[in-house]
Design an enzyme around this catalytic site. Structure first.
Site, PDB file in Angstrom:
ATOM      1  N   HIS A 185     -30.018 -20.944  23.925  1.00  0.00           N
ATOM      2  CA  HIS A 185     -29.128 -22.002  23.856  1.00  0.00           C
ATOM      3  C   HIS A 185     -28.445 -22.313  25.333  1.00  0.00           C
ATOM      4  CE1 HIS A 185     -25.093 -22.936  21.676  1.00  0.00           C
ATOM      5  NE2 HIS A 185     -26.074 -23.255  20.720  1.00  0.00           N
ATOM      6  N   HIS A 285     -34.034 -31.839  16.536  1.00  0.00           N
ATOM      7  CA  HIS A 285     -32.648 -30.840  16.473  1.00  0.00           C
ATOM      8  C   HIS A 285     -31.973 -31.641  15.441  1.00  0.00           C
ATOM      9  CE1 HIS A 285     -28.751 -30.359  18.010  1.00  0.00           C
ATOM     10  NE2 HIS A 285     -29.024 -29.144  18.315  1.00  0.00           N
TER      11      HIS A 285
HETATM   12  O1  LIG Z   1     -30.294 -25.497  18.046  1.00  0.00           O
HETATM   13  C1  LIG Z   1     -29.111 -26.015  17.828  1.00  0.00           C
HETATM   14  O2  LIG Z   1     -28.854 -26.251  16.480  1.00  0.00           O
HETATM   15  C2  LIG Z   1     -28.059 -26.000  18.713  1.00  0.00           C
HETATM   16  O3  LIG Z   1     -28.314 -25.357  19.960  1.00  0.00           O
HETATM   17  C3  LIG Z   1     -26.722 -26.259  18.197  1.00  0.00           C
HETATM   18  O4  LIG Z   1     -26.137 -24.720  18.072  1.00  0.00           O
HETATM   19  C4  LIG Z   1     -25.786 -26.780  19.219  1.00  0.00           C
HETATM   20  O5  LIG Z   1     -26.339 -27.943  19.504  1.00  0.00           O
HETATM   21  C5  LIG Z   1     -24.376 -27.013  18.868  1.00  0.00           C
HETATM   22  O6  LIG Z   1     -24.560 -27.946  17.400  1.00  0.00           O
HETATM   23  C6  LIG Z   1     -23.639 -27.427  19.709  1.00  0.00           C
HETATM   24  O7  LIG Z   1     -22.272 -28.039  19.328  1.00  0.00           O
HETATM   25 MG   LIG Z   2     -30.625 -25.391  19.996  1.00  0.00          MG
END
Ligand SMILES: O=C(O)[C@H](O)[C@@H](O)[C@@H](O)[C@H](O)CO
Ligand SMILES: [Mg+2]
Length: 383
Positions: A185, A285
């Site tokens: 992260h 993602h």
């Molecule tokens: O891999 C994932 O889903 C992401 O790291 C996620 O945790 C973030 O993008 C979060 O949405 C930011 O507000």
């Molecule tokens: Mg992520």
């Protein structure tokens, strides 16, 4: 056909839907948002709408190029997310006009179903084993979790050991019957990424995501050189031009562009193809809503190197709203044993949105913000 109106709806939990209307009554939907900056993206959509309204929605490639290049300044999370939502709606309209799912318009499917994974553990990884067991009972066998809590730029053995212990516990409990990705992260500095991947190597996580922040991407080849664990990144890269330099440098094994942040379907199809040329996997993602997920899956179905799809059902962010809340044809996003998604049968994105609920929930939308974390000494910590 001409675009006549573009409306945005900010809704719980932290999403934004875009409705694009035309003079022939065909409506397209998109999901432009930067989590925590919905109003900023809304303003960007409003500015871009001045250009899009009155245009022929079938000219997606030309509209995309004009949005991207026409304002001189380009790229970045907000602007590329605004383009993404508009682009998704344009593809939705095109599919509805031609009565075909978007993946058909992109050349047809390379696969019959698409593997997805789900989150466990929350902002600070906790209750991992119990949550994995619960999701296993619902047919999931592939997961993602945050790999650590706050991590100092030079972390203590205690911080490192805490992160490693959680992973050891997973392998102890499940062996190789499940797979899991670790999302650092962006919390981990380049020095500590080297330490952590070394300590985690024996447990063979499926991938390590954002081992360092995207602005430190030059470390990917160095980290990759010291570990066999695949390195994944991409949610904070917003165009093929950013992925170009990352792919050229090497070290990355999985690219994770977000269909609602990286320019939409038009751009992410190109990113997937670029990654394939480098033998890099494509795993979009998607911690967002149903329209974003549908956009991802259409690109997954036409991309040979699509490997894993993130989806947010049950994710710790979804307070006050879940993916299927806003979907009338919920079966379109039904995930089967193993977490497999199936090809949409409906035209366009294949999602029949519950517009009444979207309008109703938009009236009470709260402004979601991610927490601001601080280290014990009071300095800002990466969340
Ligand atoms: O891999 C994932 O889903 C992401 O790291 C996620 O945790 C973030 O993008 C979060 O949405 C930011 O507000
Ligand atoms: Mg992520």
């Amino acid at each position: 056909m001409k675009v006549t109106k573009i409306t945005t709806y900010r809704v719980a939990p932290r999403w934004m839907f875009l409705k694009m209307e035309t003079d022939e009554g065909v409506v397209g939907w998109g999901e432009p948002v930067v989590e925590g900056r919905a109003r900023t993206v809304e303003a960007a959509v409003s500015e871009l709408s001045e250009f899009i309204i009155g245009k022929d929605p079938s000219r997606i490639n030309d509209l995309w190029q004009a949005m991207y290049r026409g304002g001189f300044y380009r790229g970045g999370a907000v602007f590329m997310s605004a383009i993404a939502g508009i682009d998704q709606a344009l593809w939705d309209i095109k599919g509805k006009v031609l009565n075909a799912p978007v993946y058909e318009l992109l050349g047809g499917r390379v696969r019959d179903r698409m593997k997805t994974y789900c989150w466990v553990g929350g902002d600070r990884p906790a209750d991992i084993i119990a949550q994995m067991k619960e999701r296993l009972a619902h047919g999931f066998d592939t997961f993602k979790m945050n790999g650590c809590e706050e991590m100092s730029i030079i972390a203590s053995s205690k911080q490192v050991d805490a992160a490693v212990a959680k992973v050891a516990e997973i392998r102890e409990a499940f062996g190789n019957t499940i797979e899991f990705g670790l999302d650092f992260h962006g919390r981990v500095s380049a020095p500590m990424a080297k330490v952590l991947v070394k300590e985690l190597e024996p447990f063979r996580p499926l991938f390590i995501e954002e081992p360092v922040l995207a602005e430190q991407a030059e470390y990917y080849p160095r980290i990759a050189a010291q570990t066999s664990i695949p390195i994944a990144a991409g949610e904070r890269m917003y165009s093929r031009f950013e992925f170009k330099s990352v792919l050229e440098r090497g070290g990355i094994s999985i690219v994770q562009p977000d269909l609602s942040h990286a320019g939409g379907i038009t751009e992410c199809v190109k990113i997937a193809a670029m990654a394939e040329a480098y033998d890099v996997a494509f795993a979009p993602h998607c911690p967002l809503g149903p329209i974003a997920l549908a956009a991802c899956l259409h690109v997954d179905f036409v991309s040979w190197n699509a490997t894993l799809q993130e989806q947010s059902m049950g994710i710790h962010y979804n307070k006050g709203g879940e993916v299927l809340d806003y979907v009338r044809n919920k079966e379109a996003l039904k995930l089967d044993e193993g977490g497999y998604a199936h090809p949409f049968t409906g035209p366009g994105l294949g999602i029949d949105v519950n517009e009444e609920l979207i309008i109703e929930r938009s009236r009470e939308a709260q402004d979601w913000r991610n927490p601001l974390w601080r280290h014990p000494d009071g300095s800002v910590a990466e969340w």
